[in-house]
Design a protein around this motif. Sequence first.
Motif, PDB file in Angstrom:
ATOM      1  N   ILE A 147      18.846  -3.881 -40.199  1.00 54.86           N
ATOM      2  CA  ILE A 147      19.071  -5.045 -39.338  1.00 54.86           C
ATOM      3  C   ILE A 147      18.296  -4.892 -38.027  1.00 54.86           C
ATOM      4  O   ILE A 147      17.636  -5.808 -37.574  1.00 54.86           O
ATOM      5  CB  ILE A 147      20.585  -5.261 -39.107  1.00 54.86           C
ATOM      6  N   ARG A 148      18.389  -3.746 -37.434  1.00 56.29           N
ATOM      7  CA  ARG A 148      17.557  -3.375 -36.293  1.00 56.29           C
ATOM      8  C   ARG A 148      17.725  -4.280 -35.072  1.00 56.29           C
ATOM      9  O   ARG A 148      16.776  -4.923 -34.620  1.00 56.29           O
ATOM     10  CB  ARG A 148      16.089  -3.259 -36.718  1.00 56.29           C
ATOM     11  N   CYS A 149      18.918  -4.351 -34.594  1.00 60.83           N
ATOM     12  CA  CYS A 149      19.205  -5.120 -33.369  1.00 60.83           C
ATOM     13  C   CYS A 149      18.440  -4.477 -32.205  1.00 60.83           C
ATOM     14  O   CYS A 149      18.384  -3.245 -32.106  1.00 60.83           O
ATOM     15  CB  CYS A 149      20.691  -5.056 -33.049  1.00 60.83           C
ATOM     16  N   TRP A 204      19.194  -4.158 -29.162  1.00 58.76           N
ATOM     17  CA  TRP A 204      20.024  -3.386 -28.231  1.00 58.76           C
ATOM     18  C   TRP A 204      20.807  -2.276 -28.918  1.00 58.76           C
ATOM     19  O   TRP A 204      21.688  -1.662 -28.303  1.00 58.76           O
ATOM     20  CB  TRP A 204      20.991  -4.310 -27.493  1.00 58.76           C
ATOM     21  N   CYS A 205      20.508  -2.012 -30.186  1.00 55.18           N
ATOM     22  CA  CYS A 205      21.265  -0.998 -30.946  1.00 55.18           C
ATOM     23  C   CYS A 205      21.322   0.330 -30.180  1.00 55.18           C
ATOM     24  O   CYS A 205      20.297   0.822 -29.713  1.00 55.18           O
ATOM     25  CB  CYS A 205      20.602  -0.777 -32.304  1.00 55.18           C
ATOM     26  N   GLY A 245      27.847   3.618 -38.806  1.00 52.88           N
ATOM     27  CA  GLY A 245      26.424   3.795 -39.073  1.00 52.88           C
ATOM     28  C   GLY A 245      25.612   3.602 -37.817  1.00 52.88           C
ATOM     29  O   GLY A 245      26.132   3.696 -36.705  1.00 52.88           O
ATOM     30  N   GLY A 246      24.393   3.192 -38.119  1.00 50.05           N
ATOM     31  CA  GLY A 246      23.780   2.649 -39.313  1.00 50.05           C
ATOM     32  C   GLY A 246      24.644   1.554 -39.952  1.00 50.05           C
ATOM     33  O   GLY A 246      25.547   0.997 -39.341  1.00 50.05           O
ATOM     34  N   TRP A 303      18.775   4.604 -38.001  1.00 51.76           N
ATOM     35  CA  TRP A 303      18.136   3.568 -38.829  1.00 51.76           C
ATOM     36  C   TRP A 303      17.430   4.154 -40.058  1.00 51.76           C
ATOM     37  O   TRP A 303      17.534   3.619 -41.152  1.00 51.76           O
ATOM     38  CB  TRP A 303      17.106   2.803 -38.017  1.00 51.76           C
ATOM     39  N   CYS A 309      19.794   1.456 -41.741  1.00 48.97           N
ATOM     40  CA  CYS A 309      20.154   0.109 -41.301  1.00 48.97           C
ATOM     41  C   CYS A 309      18.868  -0.696 -41.221  1.00 48.97           C
ATOM     42  O   CYS A 309      17.909  -0.272 -40.580  1.00 48.97           O
ATOM     43  CB  CYS A 309      20.853   0.098 -39.945  1.00 48.97           C
ATOM     44  N   SER A 353      28.345  -4.407 -40.313  1.00 52.82           N
ATOM     45  CA  SER A 353      27.881  -5.760 -39.951  1.00 52.82           C
ATOM     46  C   SER A 353      28.428  -6.790 -40.941  1.00 52.82           C
ATOM     47  O   SER A 353      28.339  -7.985 -40.697  1.00 52.82           O
ATOM     48  CB  SER A 353      26.349  -5.803 -39.970  1.00 52.82           C
ATOM     49  N   LYS A 377      25.859  -9.839 -37.149  1.00 49.20           N
ATOM     50  CA  LYS A 377      24.575  -9.888 -36.472  1.00 49.20           C
ATOM     51  C   LYS A 377      23.854 -11.169 -36.889  1.00 49.20           C
ATOM     52  O   LYS A 377      23.821 -11.503 -38.076  1.00 49.20           O
ATOM     53  CB  LYS A 377      23.723  -8.653 -36.840  1.00 49.20           C
ATOM     54  N   THR A 423      22.420   3.094 -31.647  1.00 51.35           N
ATOM     55  CA  THR A 423      22.345   4.209 -32.616  1.00 51.35           C
ATOM     56  C   THR A 423      21.045   4.099 -33.424  1.00 51.35           C
ATOM     57  O   THR A 423      21.046   4.275 -34.638  1.00 51.35           O
ATOM     58  CB  THR A 423      23.563   4.208 -33.572  1.00 51.35           C
TER      59      THR A 423
END
Length: 206
Positions: free
Chosen positions: A36-38, A40-41, A78-79, A47, A34, A105, A123, A43
């Motif tokens: 995007i890497r929020c 607050w993720c 996911g991810g 990534w 992933c 997403s 996102k 999981t």
Amino acid sequence: MKEISYPIKEFFYSIQGEGYYYGTAAYFIRFEGCNIRCSWCDTKESWNIKKENFITINQILNNINNNHHQIKTIVITGGEPTMWNLHPLIKKLKKKGHRIHIETSGSYPIKEKYVDWITISPKKIKLPLQENYKKINELKIIISDENDFIFAEEQAYYVQSVTNCFLFLQPEWNSIFNVLPKIISYVKKNPKWRISFQMHKILNVP
Ligand code: SF4
């Protein structure tokens, strides 16, 4: 010919904790990758893509077969699973009679053929592709502060003509005590929205 393989972080049979199907049994396949890497993720461990975690479609099917439960629904999550060409995997899972749900997403193309349920959780840093809005069954917006309500309405605008698209607001887990009262109040004023809650965290299941 080389067999198709995917980087899989984990699979597990559990209870769907979020959204429309919360409380129902499902087998989860969590893909790695992933970008995007929020912040607050929850999981983050999914990534990075690890070479050693690639497994073939047949290995995935065997894992499902070896699980001694009555697995009907498979949740592909996911991810960001749509980074990968899921079509060959989904086609085989459908042949085995499974119901396929995808959690994404929406920022990559979604081949919806054979997919029974698409949850898009947009996102801000990488918005869904326009073409994906019309494929959504469930729009889920994570609320971590009040600005997210504005974002939620912007996103709901894109799905207003989609029939039977359910709208969910979900408190970001670490901000839950701050945002939950605001979400409750917002849903009372704007009843097109429902609250989604990460029930699996309360149930203490994966
Ligand atoms: Fe985590 Fe999903 Fe955000 Fe990716 S898009 S960083 S998996 S919450």
